[in-house]
Structures are given as C-alpha cells and as structure tokens.
Design a protein around this motif. Structure first.
Motif, PDB file in Angstrom:
ATOM      1  N   LEU A  95      12.906  -2.648  11.410  1.00 43.29           N
ATOM      2  CA  LEU A  95      12.107  -2.268  10.227  1.00 43.29           C
ATOM      3  C   LEU A  95      11.002  -1.391  10.345  1.00 43.29           C
ATOM      4  O   LEU A  95      10.702  -1.234  11.657  1.00 43.29           O
ATOM      5  CB  LEU A  95      11.299  -3.878   9.710  1.00 43.29           C
ATOM      6  N   THR A  96      10.731  -0.520   9.564  1.00 42.40           N
ATOM      7  CA  THR A  96       9.706   0.350   9.876  1.00 42.40           C
ATOM      8  C   THR A  96       8.382  -0.356   9.509  1.00 42.40           C
ATOM      9  O   THR A  96       8.100  -0.729   8.357  1.00 42.40           O
ATOM     10  CB  THR A  96       9.947   1.667   8.673  1.00 42.40           C
ATOM     11  N   MET A  97       7.489  -0.376  10.487  1.00 41.87           N
ATOM     12  CA  MET A  97       6.133  -1.093  10.201  1.00 41.87           C
ATOM     13  C   MET A  97       4.937  -0.280   9.750  1.00 41.87           C
ATOM     14  O   MET A  97       4.969   0.826  10.036  1.00 41.87           O
ATOM     15  CB  MET A  97       5.723  -1.684  11.779  1.00 41.87           C
ATOM     16  N   ARG A  98       4.146  -0.990   9.003  1.00 40.67           N
ATOM     17  CA  ARG A  98       3.061  -0.174   8.215  1.00 40.67           C
ATOM     18  C   ARG A  98       1.914  -0.078   9.513  1.00 40.67           C
ATOM     19  O   ARG A  98       1.198  -1.108   9.648  1.00 40.67           O
ATOM     20  CB  ARG A  98       2.850  -0.969   7.281  1.00 40.67           C
ATOM     21  N   ASN A  99       1.469   1.169   9.720  1.00 41.97           N
ATOM     22  CA  ASN A  99       0.517   1.509  10.457  1.00 41.97           C
ATOM     23  C   ASN A  99       0.161   3.019  10.478  1.00 41.97           C
ATOM     24  O   ASN A  99       1.033   3.448   9.701  1.00 41.97           O
ATOM     25  CB  ASN A  99       0.823   1.029  12.105  1.00 41.97           C
ATOM     26  N   GLU A 100      -0.940   3.378  10.758  1.00 42.50           N
ATOM     27  CA  GLU A 100      -1.470   4.670  10.487  1.00 42.50           C
ATOM     28  C   GLU A 100      -0.281   5.770  10.953  1.00 42.50           C
ATOM     29  O   GLU A 100      -0.020   6.684  10.506  1.00 42.50           O
ATOM     30  CB  GLU A 100      -2.794   4.915  11.199  1.00 42.50           C
ATOM     31  N   LYS A 101       0.010   5.352  12.495  1.00 41.63           N
ATOM     32  CA  LYS A 101       0.893   6.490  12.861  1.00 41.63           C
ATOM     33  C   LYS A 101       2.335   6.527  11.934  1.00 41.63           C
ATOM     34  O   LYS A 101       2.620   7.469  11.500  1.00 41.63           O
ATOM     35  CB  LYS A 101       1.377   5.986  14.328  1.00 41.63           C
ATOM     36  N   TRP A 120       6.114  -0.204   1.455  1.00 35.48           N
ATOM     37  CA  TRP A 120       6.806  -0.189   2.664  1.00 35.48           C
ATOM     38  C   TRP A 120       7.960  -1.371   2.439  1.00 35.48           C
ATOM     39  O   TRP A 120       9.204  -1.100   3.112  1.00 35.48           O
ATOM     40  CB  TRP A 120       5.846  -0.843   3.710  1.00 35.48           C
ATOM     41  N   ALA A 121       7.957  -2.439   1.580  1.00 33.65           N
ATOM     42  CA  ALA A 121       8.834  -3.344   1.346  1.00 33.65           C
ATOM     43  C   ALA A 121      10.253  -2.481   0.756  1.00 33.65           C
ATOM     44  O   ALA A 121      11.204  -2.848   1.085  1.00 33.65           O
ATOM     45  CB  ALA A 121       8.542  -4.231   0.333  1.00 33.65           C
ATOM     46  N   HIS A 159      -1.231  -2.135  -8.965  1.00 29.81           N
ATOM     47  CA  HIS A 159      -1.488  -1.272  -7.560  1.00 29.81           C
ATOM     48  C   HIS A 159      -0.265  -0.495  -7.025  1.00 29.81           C
ATOM     49  O   HIS A 159      -0.603   0.260  -6.100  1.00 29.81           O
ATOM     50  CB  HIS A 159      -1.744  -2.682  -6.561  1.00 29.81           C
ATOM     51  N   SER A 160       0.673  -0.377  -7.702  1.00 32.21           N
ATOM     52  CA  SER A 160       1.833   0.246  -7.355  1.00 32.21           C
ATOM     53  C   SER A 160       1.750   1.727  -8.189  1.00 32.21           C
ATOM     54  O   SER A 160       2.527   2.583  -7.733  1.00 32.21           O
ATOM     55  CB  SER A 160       3.192  -0.322  -7.149  1.00 32.21           C
ATOM     56  N   ASN A 217       0.726  -1.260  -0.162  1.00 32.49           N
ATOM     57  CA  ASN A 217      -0.067   0.128  -0.217  1.00 32.49           C
ATOM     58  C   ASN A 217       0.924   1.423   0.133  1.00 32.49           C
ATOM     59  O   ASN A 217       1.911   1.141   0.375  1.00 32.49           O
ATOM     60  CB  ASN A 217      -0.815   0.078   1.188  1.00 32.49           C
ATOM     61  N   PRO A 218       0.297   2.378  -0.387  1.00 32.60           N
ATOM     62  CA  PRO A 218       1.134   3.605  -0.327  1.00 32.60           C
ATOM     63  C   PRO A 218       1.653   3.962   0.918  1.00 32.60           C
ATOM     64  O   PRO A 218       0.880   3.804   1.855  1.00 32.60           O
ATOM     65  CB  PRO A 218       0.147   4.881  -0.868  1.00 32.60           C
ATOM     66  N   LEU A 219       2.851   4.520   1.040  1.00 34.51           N
ATOM     67  CA  LEU A 219       3.471   5.009   2.249  1.00 34.51           C
ATOM     68  C   LEU A 219       2.447   6.000   2.919  1.00 34.51           C
ATOM     69  O   LEU A 219       2.541   6.027   4.035  1.00 34.51           O
ATOM     70  CB  LEU A 219       4.753   5.550   1.903  1.00 34.51           C
TER      71      LEU A 219
END
Length: 390
Positions: free
Chosen positions: A376-382, A205-206, A279-280, A44-46
């Motif tokens: 790693l930088t995790m994908r979440n709203e914050k 995110w990858a 999708h990217s 998903n988009p950063l």
C-alpha cells in the motif's frame, strides 16, 4: 481578515434555475492537513503537501461566526489531525460560546488527560476516536507508529472517564474486516456507546490504494452477518452500544445520496480557507471560493462552485429521467469524476449508468487481489510530494 461582503472577482456567479438552498446546518472545519499517521485510506488530497497554509485562530473564529449567522448548528473539528493545532481549545470555546454543538474527530494521537480536561472546560460536546484495527500489530503498521494502538486505548478510556459518550470509528478494509468479531469485542471492552464500522470509501489515498483495500463481496457479507448477530444480542440485552455498519458504494446498485445533496446541508472549510460542498470536492475541475476572499453567505448562496450541482437542471440522462433522482441526487460527483472523467455523469455505482462496468471490474479485481499491506502507498509528506511529481 475574512471578507464580510460579497465579491465576484474570482468566482463566477451562480447558475440560473437552481433551487434556493437552506442553511448550511453542518460545518466541518478541516483545521490542518498535518497528521503524524500514515493511513493508506486517508481522504485528504494526494497533494496535501502543496496546501501548507492554514487559517489563523482569528480567521477560523470569523468562519464560525459567519456560518452560525447563516444557521450552522453542528461544528466538527477535523484534519489531518486537529490535535496538532495548539489553539484547538480556544477554537472550541469560541464555537461553543456561539451555540454550536461541537465534535472533535481525532486519531487520539496527541491527546492527553490534560487536553481532554481543557477541551471539556472549553465546552466540547463530543469526541470520536478512530482505530486502524483491533490488532496492535496491524493498527500500528497502518498508522506508522509503534505506540499508536496503546495511545488510542489509553485515550479512549480517558475520554470515557471524563464523561463523554464513547464514540469509536473503525475503518474496515480487506486487511482487517475478517477480524470484525475482535473489533466489536474491543469496542464492548471499552464500553463504547456508538461504533461506526465503516468500510473505507474510495477517495484520496483510499482510491489510490483501492486494489489493495476493497474487500471481496464474501468478506463484506460475513462481516455484516456477524455485526447483525452482535446487534441482535445487544438489543436483546438492552445494551446501550449501537453498531453502525457502512458498506462501500462499490457493492451497491444505487448510489448514495452523497452529503444529502450537493451543497444542501454540509459546508467544509479546508485548512487554507477553500470552501467545499464536500471534503473530497477539491479534486474536481471546479473553481471553489475561499473564505479569505468571500463571505460565507456569498459562498453558500451565490458562488458558482456551490451551485454547480444543486437541483437537477445539470443532470444528463439517465439521471434526468430517473424517478429516483430526488432520492440519490445522481450520486457522488467526486466518484463520477474519478471513475469517468466527467463530474456531470451518473455515479457509476448506479446500475443504470453507462459506466457501471468500471464498478463491476473493481469487484472482479477485489476477488483476484493478492497484495499485502506492505504494497500500500502510505499517506505522509514524502509520499505526497512523490505523488505530486507523478
């Protein structure tokens, strides 16, 4: 409500000298970017937190109708996590009534026996469940949930019990690929029919976490060797399980035929209605049309965004003179943009590319990388909001 006519108010007309496209056979409905998990390889988009609006139930059904009229035959429900949409069963039924083959792509989080029964009643054809790892601790750390692994196991068994083919997806990377044997054993324990062992592709995110996710060449070679051993054994036993091993582009010398060519078969609709040829593609400096302003027919056939990289007139050298250009279509436009800053360049994966050195450097970096999962930088709203500020 969606437009059923053609308008050119915000999207430039098509470029000349592009081939007339066939129908968009495969429609992906990214119903939402919302997701309870934090996977560090999410595509998903950063800045997904900026895209909070979502199409309504009626608007999605109109997308399905128009796409079906165009010839779309397969419809995937994706996200984010599509299970957060409470109208999912209604959307499945509407799509199935139109004649689509329907596929739910899910983490399994939010799935229940009751919902599986509802989806079955609605006509859902196929459910694919993804795992982060075969080890509970690693899976839960990457997912960001202490209960994720147990939930996935329970729902995988429930999907099988309801008569669906068991389709599992394991995203592999440097932190779990050395356990490929355990991953395959778990798939066999779950009576999987199809297993995709897909090394994460570096978008979203990858790509942000590439240094901490890209396996070494030795790791990949060992995992593929073990997979081939299992595959041969299963074939000798006439076992129904099919193993699919997907390597990352970074270890190829020729690029993949991304999405079978730009806007050739695949149509992606994002949560807010933006239409994309993959999708990217949202990251590209191209203005893409929205289904709230344009018909699917206009988007697919006439919009500038969907014609931008169709055919080969757009190709610079070395692609223009390459005798393989009709096999790989110049490779991935998103990857070319991410790694060279120009989406028109040859995909750097190709050894003929003037920018192939960035791929060689990434391979060398993977050999030296030492950071653990905690880095790693995790994908979440914050995290998404922080990325946007940067």
């Amino acid at each position: 409500m969606l437009s059923s006519g053609s308008t050119f108010s915000k999207v430039a007309s098509a470029k000349p000298n592009v081939p007339k496209p066939g129908p968009p056979l495969w429609l992906l409905a990214e119903l939402t970017y919302r997701c309870p998990l934090q996977c560090p390889y999410c595509s998903n988009p950063l800045d997904f937190a900026k895209h909070g609006k979502e199409l309504t139930t009626a608007q999605w059904i109109e997308v399905f109708r128009q796409s079906r009229e165009m010839g779309a035959a397969q419809l995937g429900f994706s996200g984010g996590e599509p299970l957060v949409r409470q109208d999912l069963a209604e959307l499945i039924k509407a799509a199935r009534d139109m004649g689509y083959y329907t596929n739910l792509i899910t983490s399994g989080i939010g799935l229940t026996e009751k919902r599986i029964a509802e989806f079955s009643e609605a006509g859902l054809d196929h459910i694919q469940i993804s795992f982060q790892a075969a080890d509970e601790e690693v899976n839960n750390m990457l997912a960001g949930s202490k209960k994720a692994f147990a939930q996935k196991l329970a729902m995988a068994r429930a999907v099988k019990a309801h008569g669906y083919p068991m389709v599992l997806n394991f995203v592999t990377h440097r932190h779990n690929i050395d356990r490929i044997e355990r991953i395959i054993d778990l798939c066999l324990e779950l009576e999987a029919d199809f297993v995709e062992l897909a090394t994460c592709q570096f978008y979203g995110w990858a790509e942000l976490n590439r240094a901490g996710l890209l396996p070494t060449r030795a790791q990949l070679a060992n995992a593929e060797r073990i997979t081939n051993q299992y595959r041969a054994r299963l074939q000798a036993q006439n076992h129904p399980c099919k193993l699919i091993f997907v390597t990352p582009d970074y270890y190829e010398e020729r690029p993949k035929a991304c999405m079978n060519g730009w806007a050739n078969l695949f149509l992606d609709i994002t949560p807010d209605g933006t239409a994309l040829p993959c999708h990217s593609a949202r990251q590209l400096p191209v203005e893409f049309p929205n289904v709230l302003e344009h018909s699917i027919s206009h988007i697919w056939n006439e919009s500038f965004g969907f014609n931008r990289f169709r055919g080969d007139d757009w190709m610079p050298e070395p692609c223009r003179s390459c005798d393989e250009k009709h096999k790989d279509f110049g490779g991935c436009r998103c990857q070319a943009f991410m790694l060279t800053g120009d989406a028109s360049n040859a995909d750097p994966v190709c050894s003929k590319s003037a920018h192939h050195g960035v791929i060689l450097a990434a391979r060398e970096e993977a050999e030296r990388a030492s950071q653990g999962m905690q880095a790693l930088t995790m994908r979440n709203e914050k995290a998404s909001r922080l990325i946007v500020k940067v």
